[in-house]
Design a protein around this motif. Structure first.
Motif, short mmCIF file in Angstrom:
data_model
loop_
_atom_site.label_atom_id
_atom_site.label_comp_id
_atom_site.label_asym_id
_atom_site.label_seq_id
_atom_site.Cartn_x
_atom_site.Cartn_y
_atom_site.Cartn_z
N THR A 45 20.91 63.61 -25.34
CA THR A 45 20.85 64.98 -24.79
C THR A 45 22.20 65.65 -24.78
N VAL A 46 23.27 64.88 -24.93
CA VAL A 46 24.61 65.48 -24.92
C VAL A 46 24.81 66.24 -26.23
N GLY A 47 25.31 67.45 -26.16
CA GLY A 47 25.45 68.29 -27.35
C GLY A 47 26.62 67.89 -28.21
N ASP A 48 27.69 67.33 -27.61
CA ASP A 48 28.89 66.99 -28.36
C ASP A 48 28.71 65.63 -29.01
N LYS A 49 28.63 65.61 -30.34
CA LYS A 49 28.44 64.35 -31.05
C LYS A 49 29.64 63.43 -30.93
N LYS A 50 30.85 64.01 -30.88
CA LYS A 50 32.04 63.18 -30.71
C LYS A 50 31.98 62.39 -29.41
N LEU A 51 31.60 63.06 -28.35
CA LEU A 51 31.51 62.39 -27.06
C LEU A 51 30.43 61.32 -27.08
N VAL A 52 29.32 61.58 -27.74
CA VAL A 52 28.26 60.59 -27.84
C VAL A 52 28.77 59.35 -28.58
N CYS A 53 29.50 59.56 -29.69
CA CYS A 53 30.04 58.43 -30.46
C CYS A 53 31.04 57.64 -29.63
N ARG A 54 31.88 58.32 -28.87
CA ARG A 54 32.85 57.61 -28.01
C ARG A 54 32.13 56.74 -27.00
N ASN A 55 31.16 57.31 -26.33
CA ASN A 55 30.43 56.54 -25.31
C ASN A 55 29.73 55.33 -25.92
N LEU A 56 29.16 55.52 -27.11
CA LEU A 56 28.45 54.42 -27.74
C LEU A 56 29.40 53.28 -28.10
N LEU A 57 30.52 53.63 -28.75
CA LEU A 57 31.46 52.57 -29.16
C LEU A 57 32.06 51.86 -27.95
N GLU A 58 32.40 52.60 -26.93
CA GLU A 58 32.94 51.94 -25.74
C GLU A 58 31.92 51.00 -25.10
N THR A 59 30.65 51.29 -25.30
CA THR A 59 29.61 50.41 -24.76
C THR A 59 29.39 49.20 -25.65
N LEU A 60 29.41 49.39 -26.98
CA LEU A 60 29.08 48.31 -27.90
C LEU A 60 30.27 47.41 -28.18
#
Length: 1824
Positions: free
Chosen positions: A717-732
Motif C-alpha cells: 500500500t505504500v506509494g514509494d517503491k524505494k521505501l518498500v524495497c528498503r523495508n523488504l531488504l532490511e527484513t530479509l
C-alpha cells in the motif's frame, strides 16, 4: 562464500578438475563448518569425498541458479568466480552458438572457426542507435557505443582488440571499421569509408601470414584512427604500425607460410603483365617453401590477389607503382634463391656466374649486376685513416643477403603504409576520431625470442591501462550512486613493467650491450642476471645460462637470448643500400633515400680476425648521428609510449578475443585453453574487481517487480517503491553490509541475488503447494458431487419410468371409454341429420316461389315511375329554355343600344380639344422640350459630321497624294503593274461594299414583314393558349406559375449576367478594333430601335446579344485581321437572307393590320363559326412551323459563315492594302446583325405585350360576367370556347376601335393607352439622352482617331522614305521586322483587353453574389403576388470550353514556380485531388493543340526538373512526397488516358475521347514520368521507414499492450555509466505506431493517391515492421520468452484489425508479417517432445532454419518453473529442417523493397468542368 550457510543437501558447487579445470557437483550430505570431508555427487551420479583443509582444498565455489546460466553479461551472475565465468561462456558458445559475451565493459569474443551470418548490413542497421545492453552482445554494439559516446561526450574513442594469434583480432577490428564506414559514411562523394575498408585487404596481404595457430595471423600491430567531422561523417583515416615480424620474410617454421602477398603473386605469375617477373610456383622459392605447405584450405590466392589489386586501385595507387611493388616482391623471392658458394679457405665466398636469380633480382630492381654480386660477398671497413674491403664467409654472406631482403621488405611495407595514409588523409579539419587497435596478444612458445618479448611487453602496458580504467569506472559508478567507496585491491603490474623499461632494465641493458663493439648475447644475459636477480618478476633458469624468465601478469615466460642483439640492431651493410639507391626505378630509389633515418647501418664487424679498431671516437661524416642510432627496442618503446598516451586521452573500449581450441574446430570449446586466455587477457581480473565490491545491481522498479511476492500486503500500500524495497531488504537480509541503496539502484554483494532468488523460489513453492492442495480438494469435491448427482439421476429416472407405465395404463383405459362414447354419438347424429335435411329442402322450395311472385309485381311499378319522371323533366326543361333564350335576346338588344349611345358620346368628347388637353396636361411641354433637345443635338451632330467629312476629305486627299507618290516611286522601281492590280481589286471591293449597303436597306423591309408575320403567329397561338388557362384548377395553376416564374427568374438572372459579360467583352473588343482601324463609311444609328423597347420588365437584349454572327466575327478578330479573309459570297448570302426575313416581317405586319381592319368593319356582326376558327388555328400552326424551319436555316447559314471565315483565315494571307476593305465589310456585317437583333427584340416585346393584354382581358371579362350574370357564379361549367376567343379578339383589336368610346371604357383600353403613352415619353427622353452622350463620345473618338491617323500617316511617311533608301532585300527584311513589331503590339493590346475582361468578370461575380442574397426576398414577393403571365426571353448558350489552358511562353517559369516549386499541399486540399497535375496536363493539351513541340518539350522538362528539386529539398517530408507522388502518377495517367491509344481509351467518355492529344506522341515522356514516380515512391518509403524506425521495436516488443503480462528476469546487467547518460530514445506504444500508420494512410488518401499504390506503401511498411521486429527478436535474448510471444501476438492482431478497418487486408501486408506471427507462435508452443518438433517444423514455414534455431537458442525462461530448450531438441529441429532449401540467412534484409506497380487508373473528371481556385494566382492562364 561461507559454505556453512549454504552447505546443505542438494547444494550445487564447483570443484577443481585436472582435465576440465572445473567440474559440477552436488552436496549429498549437510556440511558443518570444520568438517574435513565434503560428500559430493558428480553429474554422472558418481559419489566423491572432497577433502577440505588448509593443506588440501579450500571450500568449493557455489553454482549459480539455472535461470542465470547463459546470461549476456558475466557480471550479472550472482556468484562471480572463475568456474561460473567459464561455464557461462561454454554454455553460450557450445549450446546457443553465441560467440560474444559481455564482461562488464569488456566484450569477450570467441573465435567460432566458421562463417556466421551476423555481420550483414541489416545487422549493422539493427545495432545502430541502440544502447549497449539493449541488444545481444556483438562487436557492433561496442562500435555503436564508441560512436555514440564520441558524438555525445565530444571525446575521442578507442577500441582495443587483443588476444592470441588465431583468436580473431583482425576480423573483429575489420568488422568494427565496417560498422563505422556504414554508420558514419562520408557526407560527400569522396567514398572515404570505402578507402578505409580497402586498406584491410592490402594490410592483410603484406602483413598477415599463416601460423600454426592461425591461417591469417597479423604479424604486426596497427592502430587505425578514423577521423570524423562535426557531423560525425568519416573524412579520413590514419594508420600506425608496430613491430613488423621481418624475420618471417626469410624464415618460416614448419606448417607456416610467409606473408600472403608472396603466394598471391606466385599464383598470378601466369598473367601476361607478370611475365617479366620470371616467377613460378611458390614451391620453387626458398623464402616461400620452408614451411613445406604453400596452401591454405579454403583460400584462393589468385582471387585474393585480384582483391588486393582492386584495393590498391581504390586507394589511388596507379598501375606503375603497383608494378613497381610487385617487382620488388618478386626480386625478394629471387634474392632468396641466390646461391652463395664457399671458398676453400672458408673465410670467403662467391656467387656462381650467370646465376639466373641474381640476374633477375638486378634486372627487376634496376641495379648493376657486377656491383651487387661483389658486395653480396664482400664488405667495407672504414677507419679514421683508411678503408678496407674484406671478404665474408658463406654464413656471413647469407646473413647479409637475408638482412637485405628483410630490409627491402620492411621499407616497402612502410612505404605502402605511408601511401595508404596519404590516400586516407583529408584536408578537412578533423573534429574527433575513433581508434581501432589491433595488436598481438600475450604469446608464449617453446622458444621465445625478441619478438615475443616485445609483444608481451606491450601487453603488460595495455593490461595496466585496462586495470586502471576498470577501477576508475567502478569508482565513478559508486560515486554516481552515492555509495560509500572503499578501496578495492587490484593487481598492479607496474613492477613487471619496471623490470622491462626502467633504468638499467632489460631494454636499457640491451641497448647498452648493442653499443659495445664486441657485445654478445651471452654477455648481455649475464648482465641481466647480475642486475635483475633481486626482482620478484625476474628469474634465472636452473638449467640454462643463455635464457631468462620474466613473470608476466598472465604467466611465466622463458626467453632465449640468442639473436636479441642482432634483432635489436637491425643492421644492413651500407654498400648494398647504396647500390639500391642508384636503382633505375624511382620507387626503389625513393625507398632508401632516407634509409639512415630508419635504421642504423653497420660499418664494423664483429669478426674475431678483424684488424680494424672499431671504436667510434672520431666519427666520420657518413656515420649517423645519435638520433639515427635508435635501436629496435628503443623505437618500439617510444612508439608504445605514444600509443599509451593516445589511449589514455581517449575513452577505451575493450574486445578480448578467445581461441577456443588449437585444432580450429567449429564451436569446440576446450576449457583449459580458454581459462588460460581468460587469465591472460584480464577478464578474470575484471570479475575479481567487480566481485570485490557490489557486482549485482538492480533498479528499484525492477527489484520491486521481481521480489514483490516476498512483500506483505501492508507493504504494497505504500506509494514509494524505494521505501518498500528498503523495508523488504532490511527484513530479509540482516547483514547491512550485503547491500547498499543508491540513488537509482540497489547494490548487492556476490551471492545475495541468489539468496533472494532462493527465498522467492521457496515462496513460490509454498504457494504452489497451497494451490495444489486447494485444487486437489476442489477436484475431489467435484468428483463426489458428480457421483451423488449421478445416483440421484438414476433414482429419478427409475421412478419416472414406473410412473410413466402406470400413466400409460390409465390413458389407454380412458381412451377406450372415449372411443365408445364417440361412436355412439356419431351413429345417433347421422340419423338426426338425414331427417333435418329433408325438412329444410321442402321449406326452401316453398319460400322461393312466394318471393319471386312479389319481386315481379314490384318491378312493374318501378318501370312506370321512371317513364313518368323523364316525361315530366323533358317538358319542364323545354319551357325553361324558351324563357331563357327570350331573356337573353332582350338583354343583348338593350345592352347594344346602351353601348352605342356611350360610344357616340365618347367619340364626341374625344374629338373636343378640351378633352385632349385634359388628357395630355403637361405632356405637350415635355414633348416640345424633348423635340427641341433632339433638334439641337441633331444640328450639333450634323455640324460635327460636316467637320468630320471635311477632315476625312482632307485626310483622303493626303492619302491619295501619298498613294500617288507611292505609285510614282513604285513605277520607278518597275512595280507599277502590281499597284494597278491592287487598286483594281480595291475598286471591286468598294463596289461590292456599295452593293452590300444597298442590300442592307432591303433587309430592313424584309425584317419588318417578318415581324408582322411573327406577331400574327403569336396572336393566333395565344388565342388557343388562353382557353387552356381557364380550364386549369385555380390552386394548381397558382402554385405552378409561382414555381415557373421563380425558375424563369433564376434563368433570366443567369442569362442577364452571361449576356452582360459577353456584351461588355465584345463591345470593348469592337471599340478597340474600330479605334485601331478607322475608315469613313456608313454607320447605322441606334435610334432605329423600336420605341417599345422599354415596355419589357427586363433590359433589351438587342444591345446585349450579338448572336451567332458575332461569334464568327469574334473568331476572325482573335485570329488577327492580317490573317483573316472575308468570304464575300457567304456574306452576301447572309444579307440576302436578312432581307427576306425583313420582307416576311413586313408582310405579316400588313396582314395583321388588314385583319384588324376587318374586325373593325364587322362591328356587332356575329363572329365566325368554330369551323373557321379551327381553320385559322391550323393555318397559324403551319405558318409557325414554316418560320421555325426558316430560323433553323438561318442558323445553319450563320454556322457556314463562321466556318468559311475560319477556313479562309487559316489558308489565305491578305496583304496590308486589303485591310481597309475588310474592316468596312466587317462593320457592315455587324450593322446588319444589329438590325436583325433589333427586329428580334421587337417581336419579343410584342409577344410580351400580347400576353399582358390577354391577362388584363381575362380579368375584365371575369368582372363583367360577375356583375351582369350573378346567377351563374356557382356554375362549375367552363366558359364557352367561342366566347373566350371573341373576348380575346376584342382585347387585341381595342386599340383600333376609336369610334366606340363605351367599348373602350368597358375593357379598360383607354387607361392602357395612357400608360403606353407615358412609357413612350420616358423612352424618348432616355433615347435622346443616350444619343446625346453617344454623339459626344463619338465626336471625341473621331477627334482621337484623326490624331491617330495623322500620327500614323507621319510614321508611314517616315517608313516610306526609309524604305525607299534601302535595297530590295533590305526592304523585305525591314517590312518583316515592322510586321513583327506591329503584331507584338497587337498582342500586348489583346493581353490588356483580357486583363480588363477578367476584372469585369470578377466584378460581375460579386454582383451575382449580391443578387443571390436578394433571391429569397424576390421569392417572397412572387409568392405574395402570383402572376399567370410568362415572360418571353431568349437564352444565349454559353461558350463550350475544350478543357485546355493557354499561357505565354514567358509565363512558363511562373507556372512551374506556382504549381510546383511554391506549392503547398494544404493550398489545394479543399479542391479536386491532384489539381496541379490536371492543370499541367491542360497546358500540355493546348501546346499540343497549337502544334508547338518546343513548348511541350520545355513544359514537360521544366515540370520534371522542378518536381525533382522540390523532392530533394523536402526529402524528409512525407506529406510533400506523397503529394507529388499522387500528382506525378496522375499526370502519367492523364498522358496515357488522352494519348489516343485504344488500350487506354476503353473507359473514356465521348467527350474525353475528343480531348485526346492530336499532334504529339509523348510515350518517351510517359516513361520518364514512370521512372520519376518510382523514384518518388522509393523516397516515400524511405521517409516513412525513417519516421517509423524508432517506434517499431518499442511498440512491438517493449510496450505492455497487455498489462502485467511481461515478467522480470533477474539480470543485474550493469550498463556502462556513460551509456546511461543523456536521454535515450523515447518509448512508443502500439497505439502510437498504429496512429502513425493511420496518418500515413489518411495523408495519401487526401492527396488522391491511387488506392493500389497506397496499398503497396502499407505493404512495404508492414514488411519493414516485420524485418525490424524479427531482427531485434533474433538479436535480443531478453525478449525471447513466452510472455513476449503473447504480447507480440496481441500486437500483431491489433495491426491486422487496423488493416481490416482500412480495407487493406487484401494488400498483401498480412503476408509480410507472417514471419513475426510464426516467431510469436514459436515462443508460445511446447518445446519438449518430437511431436512438438514436428509441429514447429510444419508451423514455421516462413522462417528459415537459422532463424528457428536462433530463437530456440535465445529462448529464456522468466522463472525457474519454465524449462530451457534442450540441445537435443534443437538438434532434432535442425535434422528435420535439413531438407529445406532455405537461403542461409539469419536476419531479414531491412533494405529490401518490393517492386512497385503503377496500375492504369483513368480519371472520370471532365477537363472542361475543372475549376481553378483564385488563391493559386494563375490569372495568366486562359481557358480555351
Amino acid at each position: 562464500m561461507n559454505l556453512g550457510k549454504w552447505g546443505r543437501n542438494y547444494t550445487r558447487v564447483w570443484i577443481p578438475d585436472p582435465e576440465d579445470v572445473w567440474r559440477a557437483a552436488e552436496i549429498i550430505k549437510d556440511y558443518k563448518e570444520g568438517e574435513p570431508i565434503l560428500y559430493l555427487k558428480l553429474e554422472d551420479e558418481t559419489p566423491l569425498e572432497y577433502r577440505i583443509g588448509p593443506k588440501d582444498n579450500a571450500l568449493p565455489f557455489l553454482r549459480n541458479p539455472d535461470i542465470l546460466v547463459g546470461e549476456n553479461d558475466l557480471t550479472a551472475l550472482s556468484y562471480l568466480h572463475e568456474p561460473a565465468v567459464l561455464h557461462n561462456l561454454k554454455v553460450r558458445f557450445t549450446e546457443s552458438n553465441h560467440i560474444y559475451t559481455y564482461c562488464g565493459i569488456v566484450l569477450v569474443a570467441i573465435n567460432p572457426y566458421e562463417q556466421l551470418q551476423i555481420y550483414g548490413e541489416e545487422v549493422i542497421n539493427a545495432y545502430s542507435g541502440q544502447n549497449m545492453g539493449d541488444m545481444d552482445p556483438h562487436i557492433f554494439a561496442v562500435a555503436e557505443e564508441a560512436y555514440k559516446q564520441m558524438a555525445r561526450d565530444e571525446r575521442n574513442q578507442s577500441i582495443i582488440v587483443s588476444g592470441e594469434s588465431g583468436a580473431g583480432k583482425t576480423v573483429s577490428a575489420k568488422y568494427a571499421m565496417r560498422f563505422f564506414a556504414t554508420v558514419g559514411g562520408s557526407a560527400n562523394d569522396t567514398n572515404v569509408e570505402e578507402k578505409v575498408l580497402a586498406s584491410s585487404p592490402i594490410m592483410e596481404a603484406i602483413g598477415n601470414a599463416k601460423t600454426t595457430r592461425n591461417d591469417n595471423s597479423s604479424r604486426f600491430g596497427k592502430y587505425i584512427q578514423i577521423g570524423f567531422d562535426r557531423s560525425y561523417h568519416i573524412i579520413g583515416a590514419n594508420m600506425r604500425t608496430y613491430l613488423l615480424e621481418k624475420s618471417r620474410v626469410v624464415f618460416q617454421a614448419e606448417d607456416e607460410r610467409n606473408y600472403h602477398i608472396f603466394y598471391q603473386l606466385c599464383a598470378s605469375a601466369s598473367l601476361p603483365e607478370f611475365k617479366d617477373l620470371a616467377l613460378t610456383s611458390a614451391e620453387d622459392f626458398i623464402f616461400t617453401s620452408q614451411g613445406e605447405n604453400i596452401f591454405i584450405e579454403g583460400v584462393n590466392d589468385a582471387e585474393d590477389f585480384e582483391k588486393t589489386r582492386e584495393a590498391f586501385t581504390l586507394l589511388g595507387v596507379n598501375d606503375s607503382n603497383q608494378s613497381s611493388i610487385f617487382r620488388i616482391i618478386a626480386s625478394i623471392l629471387h634474392l632468396g634463391n641466390v646461391e652463395i658458394c664457399s671458398e676453400r679457405d672458408g673465410d670467403s665466398c662467391h656467387i656462381l656466374k650467370n646465376d639466373p636469380h641474381l640476374a633477375h633480382f638486378c634486372q627487376l630492381l634496376g641495379v648493376e649486376l657486377e656491383q651487387m654480386e661483389h658486395w653480396l660477398c664482400h664488405r667495407k671497413l672504414v677507419t679514421t685513416s683508411e678503408t678496407y674491403v674484406k671478404n665474408m664467409s658463406r654464413k656471413q654472406a647469407a646473413n647479409a643477403r637475408d638482412a637485405l631482403a628483410k630490409h627491402i621488405y620492411a621499407h616497402m611495407f612502410d612505404w605502402i603504409v605511408e601511401y595508404v595514409n596519404k590516400s586516407l588523409h583529408t584536408s578537412s579539419k578533423q573534429h574527433s576520431f575513433i581508434g581501432v587497435l589491433d595488436i598481438y596478444g600475450f604469446e608464449t612458445f617453446e622458444i621465445n625470442s625478441f619478438e615475443q618479448f616485445c609483444i608481451n611487453y606491450a601487453n603488460e602496458k595495455l593490461q595496466q591501462q585496462f586495470n586502471q580504467h576498470v577501477f576508475k569506472l567502478e569508482q565513478e559508478e559508486y560515486m554516481k550512486e552515492q555509495i560509500p567507496w572503499t578501496l578495492i585491491d587490484f593487481y598492479d603490474n607496474q613492477p613487471c613493467i619496471d623490470v622491462i623499461e626502467a633504468k638499467l632494465g632489460i631494454l636499457d641493458l640491451l641497448d647498452e650491450e648493442c653499443k659495445v663493439p664486441k657485445g654478445t648475447d651471452q654477455n648481455w644475459c649475464q648482465k641481466l642476471f647480475d642486475r635483475l636477480s633481486s626482482s620478484v618478476h625476474f628469474q634465472k633458469p636452473r638449467m640454462s645460462n643463455t635464457s631468462f624468465i620474466v613473470i608476466h601478469f598472465a604467466d611465466k615466460v622463458e626467453y632465449q637470448c640468442d639473436g636479441f642483439l642482432e634483432k635489436n640492431r637491425d643492421t644492413v651493410y651500407e654498400e648494398q643500400i647504396n647500390i639500391l639507391k642508384a636503382s633505375k626505378f624511382q620507387l626503389m630509389a625513393d625507398l632508401f633515400q632516407d634509409t639512415n633515418k630508419d635504421s642504423s647501418i653497420s660499418t664494423s664487424s664483429s669478426s674475431k680476425s678483424s684488424r680494424v679498431n672499431v671504436r667510434a671516437s672520431k666519427p666520420t661524416p657518413k656515420v649517423p648521428n645519435k638520433e639515427h642510432r635508435k635501436t629496435v627496442g628503443h623505437q618500439f618503446r617510444s612508439s608504445l609510449q605514444l600509443l599509451m598516451e593516445t589511449l589514455n586521452a581517449t575513452t577505451p573500449h575493450y574486445v578480448r578475443c578467445i581461441k577456443p581450441n588449437d585444432e580450429k574446430e567449429a564451436f569446440s570449446f576446450e576449457s583449459r585453453r580458454a581459462v588460460q586466455q581468460l587469465r591472460a587477457c584480464g577478464v578474470l581480473e575484471t570479475i575479481r574487481i567487480s566481485a570485490a565490491g557490489y557486482p549485482s545491481r538492480w533498479t528499484y522498479p525492477d527489484f520491486f517487480n521481481r521480489y514483490r511476492v516476498l512483500m506483505k500486503k501492508s507493504d504494497m500500500t505504500v506509494g514509494d517503491k524505494k521505501l518498500v524495497c528498503r523495508n523488504l531488504l532490511e527484513t530479509l537480509v540482516k547483514d547491512p553490509d550485503k547491500f547498499q541503496f543508491g540513488k537509482t539502484k540497489i547494490f548487492f554483494r556476490a551471492g545475495q541475488v541468489a539468496y533472494l532468488e532462493k527465498l522467492r523460489a521457496d515462496k513460490f513453492r509454498s504457494a504452489c503447494i497451497k494451490i495444489q492442495k486447494t485444487v486437489r480438494g476442489w477436484l475431489q469435491r467435484v468428483r463426489y458431487q458428480k457421483i451423488r448427482k449421478s445416483a440421484i439421476n438414476l433414482q429419478r429416472y427409475g421412478r419416472g419410468y414406473m410412473a410413466r407405465r402406470y400413466a400409460e395404463q390409465l390413458r389407454l383405459t380412458r381412451a377406450a371409454l372415449i372411443f365408445q362414447k364417440q361412436y355412439r354419438m356419431v351413429r345417433e347424429r347421422r340419423d338426426y341429420l338425414k331427417v333435418r335435411q329433408a325438412v329444410v329442402t321442402i321449406q326452401a322450395f316453398t319460400r322461393g316461389m312466394l318471393t319471386r311472385r312479389i319481386f315481379q309485381e314490384f318491378l312493374l311499378h318501378h318501370k312506370a315511375m321512371i317513364i313518368q319522371k323523364h316525361v315530366r323533366g323533358w317538358l319542364t326543361r323545354r319551357k325553361f329554355r324558351r324563357a331563357r333564350n327570350a331573356t337573353i335576346t332582350i338583354q343583348c338588344a338593350y345592352r347594344r343600344m346602351r353601348a352605342k349611345r356611350e360610344l357616340k358620346q365618347l367619340k364626341i368628347e374625344a374629338r373636343s380639344a378640351q378633352h385632349l388637353k385634359k388628357l395630355n396636361t403637361g405632356m405637350e411641354n415635355k414633348i416640345v422640350q424633348l423635340q427641341r433637345k433632339m433638334d439641337d443635338q441633331t444640328n450639333d451632330l450634323k455640324t460635327q459630321n460636316e467637320h468630320l467629312v471635311v477632315a476625312k476629305a482632307s485626310l483622303g486627299s493626303e492619302v491619295n497624294k501619298l498613294q500617288k507618290e507611292l505609285e510614282m516611286m513604285r513605277s520607278r522601281q518597275g512595280d507599277g503593274s502590281q499597284l494597278t492590280s491592287l487598286q483594281d481589286e480595291l475598286e471591286k471591293l468598294r463596289a461590292e461594299l456599295q452593293e452590300a449597303h444597298t442590300h442592307m436597306k432591303k433587309l430592313e423591309e424584309k425584317h419588318s414583314n417578318e415581324k408582322m408575320g411573327l406577331e400574327q403567329v403569336r396572336y393566333q397561338s395565344l388565342k388557343g393558349r388562353k382557353y387552356i388557362f381557364f380550364l386549369q384548377d385555380q390552386e394548381s395553376s397558382a402554385s405552378q406559375s409561382v414555381g415557373r416564374v421563380q425558375a424563369e427568374l433564376d434563368e433570366e438572372r443567369q442569362r442577364y449576367q452571361n449576356l452582360l459579360r459577353e456584351f461588355s467583352r465584345l463591345e470593348q473588343r469592337y471599340d478597340n478594333l474600330q479605334e485601331a482601324k478607322f475608315q469613313p463609311g456608313h454607320k447605322r444609328n441606334n435610334s432605329t430601335q423600336s420605341s417599345l423597347e422599354s415596355d419589357s420588365n427586363y433590359p433589351s437584349i438587342s444591345t446585349l446579344e450579338l448572336g451567332d454572327t458575332d461569334d464568327a466575327i469574334q473568331v476572325v478578330e482573335e485570329m488577327g485581321v492580317e490573317k483573316a479573309a472575308m468570304d464575300i459570297g457567304v456574306f452576301m448570302k447572309l444579307q440576302k437572307r436578312v432581307r427576306e426575313l425583313e420582307q416576311e416581317r413586313k408582310r405579316l405586319q400588313v396582314n395583321l393590320e388588314k385583319m384588324e381592319d376587318q374586325v373593325n368593319c364587322k362591328g356587332i356582326e356575329p363572329k365566325t363559326t368554330s369551323e373557321q376558327e379551327s381553320e385559322d388555328l391550323a393555318y397559324n400552326s403551319l405558318k409557325r412551323q414554316e418560320l421555325e424551319s426558316e430560323n433553323k436555316k438561318l442558323k445553319n447559314d450563320l454556322n457556314e459563315l463562321r466556318k468559311a471565315i475560319a477556313d479562309r483565315a487559316s489558308q489565305n494571307s491578305s496583304s496590308n492594302e486589303l485591310q481597309d476593305g475588310y474592316n468596312l465589310l466587317l462593320g457592315q456585317l455587324k450593322a446588319a446583325n444589329e438590325e436583325l437583333e433589333v427586329r428580334k427584340e421587337e417581336v419579343l416585346i410584342l409577344r410580351t405585350q400580347i400576353v399582358s393584354a390577354a391577362h388584363q382581358k381575362e380579368e375584365t371579362t371575369n368582372q363583367i360576367e360577375t356583375n351582369n350574370v350573378p346567377e351563374w357564379t356557382n356554375s362549375k361549367k367552363p366558359i364557352d370556347k367561342e366566347e373566350a376567343v371573341r373576348a380575346y379578339h376584342g382585347l387585341c383589336e381595342s386599340k383600333n376601335k376609336a369610334s366606340d368610346w363605351g367599348y373602350l371604357n368597358e375593357d379598360g383600353e383607354l387607361g392602357l393607352a395612357y400608360q403606353g403613352l407615358k412609357q413612350v415619353a420616358r423612352l424618348l427622353e432616355a433615347q435622346l439622352q443616350s444619343q446625346a452622350r453617344k454623339h459626344e463620345d463619338e465626336l471625341a473618338a473621331f477627334n482621337t482617331q484623326i490624331e491617330l491617323l495623322k500620327d500614323d500617316i507621319e510614321k508611314k511617311q517616315e517608313m516610306l522614305n526609309h524604305t525607299m533608301s534601302l535595297s530590295p532585300e533590305a526592304q523585305v527584311e525591314y517590312s518583316v521586322q515592322q510586321e513583327i513589331t506591329r503584331l507584338t503590339n497587337d498582342n500586348l493590346d489583346l493581353k490588356e483587353l483580357v486583363e480588363k475582361l477578367e476584372k469585369n468578370e470578377r466584378k460581375l461575380k460579386k454582383q451575382l453574389r449580391i443578387y443571390m442574397k436578394k433571391v429569397p426576398d424576390m421569392e417572397a414577393v412572387i409568392q405574395a403576388k402570383p402572376q399567370l403571365t410568362r415572360q418571353v426571353t431568349v437564352q444565349r448558350r454559353e461558350k463550350d470550353f475544350e478543357g485546355m489552358l493557354e499561357y505565354y511562353k514567358e509565363d512558363e517559369a511562373m507556372l512551374v514556380k506556382t504549381l510546383i516549386t511554391d506549392m503547398k499541399p494544404n493550398a489545394v486540399s479543399a479542391t479536386v485531388p491532384c489539381l496541379p497535375a490536371y492543370i499541367l496536363f491542360m497546358c500540355i493539351r493546348h501546346a499540343d493543340y497549337i502544334n508547338d513541340d518546343q513548348k511541350v518539350h520545355s513544359l514537360l522538362t521544366s515540370t520534371i526538373n522542378a518536381i525533382k528539386k522540390v523532392l530533394k529539398k523536402n526529402n524528409n517530408d512525407f506529406e510533400m512526397t506523397s503529394f507529388w507522388l499522387a500528382n506525378t502518377s496522375r499526370l502519367l495517367h492523364c498522358l496515357k488516358q488522352y494519348s489516343g491509344d485504344e488500350a487506354f481509351m476503353t473507359q473514356n467518355t465521348a467527350k474525353q475521347n475528343e480531348h485526346c492529344l492530336k499532334n504529339f506522341d509523348l510515350a518517351e515522356y510517359r516513361q520518364v514520368l514512370s521512372d520519376l514516380s518510382i523514384q518518388i515512391y522509393q523516397q516515400l518509403i524511405k521517409v516513412a521507414e525513417h519516421m517509423m524506425q524508432p517506434m517499431i521495436v518499442s511498440a512491438m516488443l517493449e510496450s505492455e499492450s497487455i498489462p502485467s503480462l511481461a515478467g522480470v528476469k533477474p539480470m543485474g546487467y550493469r550498463n556502462r555509466s556513460s551509456s546511461m547518460d543523456g536521454e535515450g530514445p523515447g518509448s512508443y506504444t502500439l497505439e502510437a505506431l498504429i496512429r502513425q500508420l493511420g496518418q500515413f494512410h489518411s495523408v495519401m488518401g487526401e492527396h488522391g493517391l491511387d488506392p493500389e499504390i497506397a496499398g503497396q506503401v502499407i505493404r512495404q511498411l508492414f514488411y519493414s515492421i516485420n524485418a525490424v521486429t524479427l531482427n531485434n527478436l533474433l538479436l535480443r535474448k531478453d525478449v525471447c520468452s513466452w510472455s513476449t510471444g503473447m504480447q507480440l501476438r496481441y500486437n500483431i492482431s491489433q495491426m491486422e484489425e487496423w488493416l481490416r478497418g482500412k480495407n487493406l487486408h487484401q494488400s498483401g501486408a498480412v503476408v509480410n508479417i507472417e514471419p513475426v506471427i510464426q516467431a510469436a507462435q514459436l515462443l508460445q508452443v511446447k518445446k519438449k517432445t518430437s511431436q512438438d518438433a514436428e509441429a514447429i517444423c510444419s508451423l514455421c514455414t516462413s522462417l528459415t532454419m537459422q532463424q528457428i534455431v536462433k530463437i530456440l537458442n535465445l529462448y529464456t525462461p522468466l522463472n525457474e518453473f519454465e524449462e530451457r530448450v534442450t540441445v537435443s531438441f534443437i538438434r532434432n529441429i535442425q535434422n528435420r529442417l535439413q531438407d529445406r532449401n532455405d537461403v542461409p540467412m539469419l536476419l531479414v534484409d531491412t533494405k529490401h523493397t518490393f517492386p512497385v506497380l503503377f496500375p492504369y487508373t483513368p480519371s472520370a473528371l471532365s477537363l472542361e468542368t475543372l475549376h481553378i481556385p483564385a488563391n493559386l494566382s494563375l490569372d495568366f492562364l486562359t481557358r480555351v
